[in-house]
Design a protein around this motif. Structure first.
Motif, PDB file in Angstrom:
ATOM      1  N   LEU A 352      -0.956   5.310  -5.800  1.00 40.55           N
ATOM      2  CA  LEU A 352      -0.418   4.722  -4.576  1.00 40.55           C
ATOM      3  C   LEU A 352       0.371   5.737  -3.753  1.00 40.55           C
ATOM      4  O   LEU A 352       0.647   5.505  -2.576  1.00 40.55           O
ATOM      5  N   SER A 355      -1.288   6.619  -0.495  1.00 36.99           N
ATOM      6  CA  SER A 355      -1.059   5.676   0.608  1.00 36.99           C
ATOM      7  C   SER A 355       0.343   5.827   1.183  1.00 36.99           C
ATOM      8  O   SER A 355       0.542   5.713   2.408  1.00 36.99           O
ATOM      9  N   ARG A 417       3.364  -3.334   0.274  1.00 41.00           N
ATOM     10  CA  ARG A 417       3.207  -1.920  -0.090  1.00 41.00           C
ATOM     11  C   ARG A 417       4.557  -1.270  -0.367  1.00 41.00           C
ATOM     12  O   ARG A 417       4.704  -0.476  -1.304  1.00 41.00           O
ATOM     13  N   PRO A 499      -3.486  -0.072  -5.727  1.00 36.51           N
ATOM     14  CA  PRO A 499      -3.813   1.251  -5.192  1.00 36.51           C
ATOM     15  C   PRO A 499      -5.206   1.326  -4.583  1.00 36.51           C
ATOM     16  O   PRO A 499      -5.395   1.936  -3.525  1.00 36.51           O
TER      17      PRO A 499
END
Length: 638
Positions: A352, A355, A417, A499
C-alpha cells in the motif's frame, strides 16, 4: 691395492657393494688390486630453459636444474647419494635432485656416493668372522663443475597496476525470491499496463514486444479479462467503456502480482546480469528451480514461503483449500473456514506504500479536480483555476469520465485509505478530508525503524565501496528484523485485498491522465522527458492549483522503490536468521532501489537519510508534515 709380507694363503675381498672377484695368492710380497666397477657420474640438465637464445650447457643465476646420479649399470637399491646443502631430493627417486642456481661464476658441486656393506660375505666363503655391528658404508666423493652466468636484466615496459576487490559474498537462495519480487513489481509498471491496454483495445494481433516471462503473460491476462468482463456490471447506462477498462485493469493486476502466477517471473539473462552488477555470485542454473526447490519450504505437505511456513506451523488445526469459497459462503462456517494454498505459495506482492506516495504526489487529487470540472462543480478555491478551461478536448473521453464519476461510490475513499496507511505504516495524509482521524491500531514506530534501516544501508555502502574494509552487515540484519516485526504486526487487517484494490483504481486514473486528450486539456511541458505519459499532466495540475512544486516523478520513485524494499522485508523470514550473509546480499541486491528511495525522499521532503550524523527527530517525523512545511515555505517565497 695391498702387499703381503709373509708367505701364506690369503683371501682378499672387497666387502662393500659393488661386488669384486676374490683374489688368492700364496706368493710373498705380490701386489693385489681389487677394482670395483662403480663408474660414478653426475648429469646436470636444465629444468626450465630460458628460451631458444640460451645455448645448451650455459647456466644462469636463477635457473632451475636437475641433477641425476648414475653408477654404471648397478641397481640403485644397492647404493644411495648424499646431496650437498641447497639441493632438494626429487620425490620419485633417490638418485634425482633439483637445485636453483644462486651464485654466478665457476661452481663445484660435491656429491657423496654411499655403498652399503655386503651382508652375504660370510666366513664359510673363506672370510673372517665379523663383529656384530654392521660396518659403515663405503664413501666415494664425486665432484661436478659448472659455470653460472649472471641473469640479464629485463626492461619492463608499460604500467604496473594493483587492484583491491570488494568483499566476496556467497549466493543464498533468497536471492531468487528477491529477483521474483523485482520482476513482478516491474511487470506492474504503467508502461506494461499501457501496453496491455493497447493489446486489448487496438487488436490482439498487435501484441507489443515484451521481454521474457511478460511476453507469455499477455494471453493469460486476456483470458482473465474475458472471464471478469462477464461478472463485472455497473448500474448505469452507456458505461460499457468504463466497465471494460475496470475489468481489464483488474485482470492485469491479478496476473502480474505473483511470482509463480501463470508464467513464472524469471528471465535468466536479465537476472544474471543484475546479480553480476550487484557483486552477487551468479548460480550455474536458472533462479526458478532454486526458488522452487531450495527457497520454498514444505509444511504439512505443501510448499510455502519460509515466513508463511512459520505461520502455517502455528495453525496445524486449520484446513487448507485449493480454491476460494463460492460466492455468498459463510467464512465462519466450519466447512468454509480454511487457508488458501495459493496464499501460502504465491501471495499477491503489492504494498500500500505505492498508493500512499502516489497520493502524496497528487495523482488522485488531479483526477478529482478534473471530475469536478467535468460535472460543472466549482472548486472551493477562489478563483477556481479550472473554471476558464473548456472541457471540449475531453469530449472523446466523455463516456469513460462519466462512468468513472458515477462509480465513485464503489471505490475506496480517501478516509479508508488513510486509515489503512496508518495501520500499515503509521503514515497519514494531511488535509481537510482526513482531519479527525482516530485509528485503533497504528504502526507508530515504522517510520523511525525504516529510516534507521536506510541510514545503516548508506553506512554499509560506504564500507562496501572501500576495498580496504570488510563491510559489516550485522547492523543491517538487526534493522531488517525490526522492520519485519513491525510490518508483520499489521498483516491481520480486515480487508487483505485493499492494496490490490487501491492499485487497480490508481492505475485506471493514470491511464485516463495518459490519454492524448488530457495533453490538450492541461498546459503540459512537452520538452520535459517524463518516463511515463501521465506524469506531466499531474505536474501541470499542481502548477495550476498552487500545490507543491516537487515533481510527481520523485513521489513515483518513492512508491516504486519503497514497495520493492518493503516486499522483500515483509515476506522474508528474517526472524530466525543470525548470520549476516543474507543481510549482506540483501543490501547489495536492493542498492539501486535504496539509494533511489533516499534521493527521492530528500527531493520531496528535504530530509537527507544518508547524512551523518542523522537527526532522529526528523527521521521519525511523518512525511506529510514535512511536505506541509515545505509547501508553506514555497507559498511564503512566492
Amino acid at each position: 691395492m695391498g702387499t703381503f709380507n709373509e708367505s701364506s694363503e690369503y683371501h682378499v675381498v672387497y666387502e662393500h657393494h659393488p661386488c669384486t672377484h676374490e683374489r688368492v695368492d700364496q706368493e710373498k710380497k705380490e701386489p693385489i688390486e681389487l677394482i670395483p666397477d662403480v663408474q660414478p657420474k653426475i648429469i646436470m640438465s636444465m629444468l626450465d630453459p630460458k628460451g631458444p637464445n640460451v645455448p645448451p650447457g650455459i647456466v644462469r643465476v636463477g635457473d632451475q636444474v636437475t641433477l641425476e646420479a648414475q653408477c654404471g649399470d648397478h641397481d640403485i637399491s644397492k647404493w644411495c647419494v648424499e646431496w650437498p646443502e641447497g639441493v632438494s631430493y626429487a620425490q620419485d627417486s633417490k638418485a634425482h635432485a633439483n637445485m636453483v642456481v644462486r651464485h654466478p661464476g665457476r661452481q663445484r658441486l660435491d656429491v657423496t656416493f654411499l655403498f652399503p656393506y655386503l651382508p652375504d660375505f660370510e666366513p664359510s666363503k673363506g672370510g673372517h668372522v665379523l663383529d656384530a655391528a654392521t660396518p659403515p658404508p663405503a664413501k666415494l666423493f664425486v665432484g661436478v663443475e659448472y659455470h653460472a652466468d649472471e641473469t640479464p636484466r629485463l626492461r619492463i615496459h608499460g604500467d604496473i597496476n594493483t587492484r583491491l576487490d570488494r568483499t566476496v559474498t556467497e549466493f543464498t537462495s533468497d536471492v531468487a525470491f528477491w529477483t521474483g519480487i523485482q520482476n513482478c513489481t516491474n511487470a506492474l509498471s504503467f508502461d506494461t499496463y499501457q501496453s496491455f491496454m493497447s493489446y486489448l483495445f487496438d487488436g490482439e494481433n498487435t501484441q507489443p514486444a515484451a521481454s521474457g516471462f511478460e511476453q507469455h503473460r499477455f494471453p493469460a491476462k486476456r483470458d482473465t479479462y474475458r472471464g471478469l468482463l462477464t461478472r463485472r456490471a455497473l448500474p448505469f447506462t452507456d458505461t460499457d467503456a468504463y466497465r471494460i477498462l475496470k475489468a481489464a485493469t483488474e485482470a492485469f493486476v491479478m496476473v502480474n502480482c505473483g511470482v509463480l502466477r501463470h508464467d513464472p517471473a524469471f528471465d535468466r539473462g536479465c537476472d544474471d546480469s543484475w546479480l553480476e552488477r550487484r557483486g552477487i555470485p551468479v548460480p550455474g542454473t536458472s533462479l526458478l528451480p532454486i526458488y522452487k526447490d531450495h527457497y520454498m519450504q514444505r509444511v504439512n505437505g505443501i510448499s510455502a514461503l519460509p515466513y508463511l511456513a512459520i505461520i502455517r506451523s502455528k495453525l496445524p488445526d486449520v484446513r487448507l483449500r485449493s480454491f476460494p469459497n463460492s460466492p455468498g459462503a459463510d467464512m465462519y462456517d466450519e466447512e468454509n473456514y480454511a487457508i488458501m494454498q495459493q496464499k501460502l505459495r504465491d501471495p499477491c506482492l503489492l504494498e500500500l506504500l505505492w498508493s500512499y506516495w502516489h497520493e502524496e504526489g497528487m495523482t488522485t487529487q488531479t483526477v478529482k479536480a478534473v471530475e469536478r470540472r467535468f460535472q460543472n462543480v466549482r472548486s472551493v478555491e477562489t478563483p477556481d483555476p479550472l473554471a476558464n478551461l473548456e472541457m471540449d478536448p475531453l469530449r472523446p473521453l466523455a463516456t469513460l469520465m462519466f462512468g468513472h464519476c458515477q462509480d465513485e461510490q464503489h471505490r475506496l475513499t480517501v478516509v479508508v485509505r488513510n486509515y489503512e496507511y496508518d495501520h500499515q505504516y503509521g503514515l497519514r495524509l494531511q488535509g481537510k478530508a482526513v482531519q479527525d482521524i482516530r485509528p485503533a491500531d497504528s504502526r507508530s514506530k515504522f517510520i523511525e525503524a525504516f529510516h534507521n534501516l536506510l541510514r545503516l544501508c548508506a553506512a554499509f555502502y560506504r564500507q562496501d565501496d572501500d576495498t580496504t574494509v570488510k563491510a559489516d552487515a550485522f547492523p543491517v540484519l538487526n534493522a531488517l528484523k525490526e522492520v519485519h516485526l513491525i510490518l508483520s504486526q499489521a498483516s491481520s487487517n480486515g480487508f487483505g485485498d485493499l492494496p490490490s484494490t487501491a492499485r487497480i483504481e490508481m492505475l485506471m486514473e493514470q491511464w485516463l491522465l495518459a490519454r492524448p486528450e488530457f495533453r490538450e486539456y492541461l498546459p503540459t511541458r512537452i520538452m520535459v522527458a517524463y518516463p511515463e505519459a501521465w506524469m506531466d499532466r499531474v505536474d501541470a495540475m499542481k502548477k495550476l492549483q498552487g500545490w507543491t512544486d516537487t515533481s510527481v516523478l520523485h513521489f513515483h520513485n518513492l512508491g516504486v522503490f519503497g514497495e520493492q524494499i518493503l516486499l522483500s522485508i515483509r515476506w522474508g523470514a528474517w526472524s530466525p536468521i543470525f548470520e549476516p550473509v543474507q543481510a549482506f546480499n540483501w543490501a547489495r541486491f536492493w542498492r539501486p532501489q535504496i539509494q533511489g528511495y533516499t534521493h527521492a525522499y530528500r527531493a520531496a521532503t528535504g530530509v537527507d537519510l544518508t547524512a551523518e550524523p542523522g537527526d532522529a527527530k526528523l527521521d521519525a517525523m511523518m512525511p506529510s508534515v514535512l511536505l506541509q512545511k515545505r509547501l508553506a515555505l514555497q507559498e511564503r517565497a512566492a
